[in-house]
Design an enzyme around this catalytic site. Structure first.
Site, PDB file in Angstrom:
ATOM      1  N   PRO A   1       0.765  -1.261   0.000  1.00 29.00           N
ATOM      2  CA  PRO A   1       0.000   0.000   0.000  1.00 29.00           C
ATOM      3  C   PRO A   1       0.793   1.307   0.000  1.00 29.00           C
ATOM      4  CG  PRO A   1       0.029  -0.922   2.194  1.00 29.00           C
ATOM      5  CD  PRO A   1       0.721  -1.921   1.307  1.00 29.00           C
ATOM      6  N   CYS A   2       1.468   1.574  -1.091  1.00 31.40           N
ATOM      7  CA  CYS A   2       2.167   2.852  -1.203  1.00 31.40           C
ATOM      8  C   CYS A   2       1.183   4.022  -1.286  1.00 31.40           C
ATOM      9  CB  CYS A   2       3.121   2.844  -2.386  1.00 31.40           C
ATOM     10  SG  CYS A   2       2.361   2.441  -3.958  1.00 31.40           S
TER      11      CYS A   2
END
Length: 161
Positions: free
Chosen positions: A130-131
């Site tokens: 989850p950047c």
């Protein structure tokens, strides 16, 4: 013998391109038009088989039924990038962190924030790693390789916005 398998999966973000190693480990997830995203090569083999679990988990995530991906993946980055990417895995669904917080989590200096941002921007596993949960120190939604509109969609989906 081919070393990369690929398929596409429909999503609210557009057709996702997934690649995997011969053992089925996910090696990338790209969105259409992604900066630095993968594109299908002639020597890759199209086969949805290795991606069944990923497809099911992505569908559950977008349906609001899954908050944490449990997939086998393998990335190929420098030691620094791998540390940064691993730190992304610890950012919970529905929350955000800053680039500076990621730098601190990996023991990097404050001066390394720009390098941390570069590593985050090179994340080969959008959505599942989850950047999109990383924001600027002032709370702004800074860059996202998949485009800021998609970052907004993901954070809205997770209840952050």
């Amino acid at each position: 013998m081919t070393s990369t398998y690929w398929t596409t999966v429909a999503s609210p973000l557009g057709q996702l391109l997934l690649t995997a190693a011969p053992d089925g480990a996910l090696t990338s997830l790209s969105v259409p038009g992604q900066k630095g995203g993968r594109v299908v090569r002639d020597d890759w083999r199209q086969d949805p088989g290795p991606f069944r679990e990923a497809g099911e988990q992505l569908a559950a995530y977008f349906a609001g039924e899954l908050k944490e991906f449990r997939l086998t993946w393998r990335t190929d980055g420098s030691v620094f990038r791998e540390k940064v990417w691993a730190a992304l895995d610890d950012v919970p669904y529905g929350s955000t962190v800053t680039y500076g917080e990621i730098a601190a989590r990996i023991g990097a200096s404050r001066a390394a924030v720009r390098a941390v941002g570069g590593a985050i921007g090179a994340n080969p596993l959008l959505v599942v790693r989850p950047c999109h949960r990383v924001i600027g120190a002032d709370g702004t939604l800074t860059g996202y390789a998949g485009g800021l509109e998609r970052k907004v969609r993901l954070l809205t989906h997770e209840g952050v916005l």
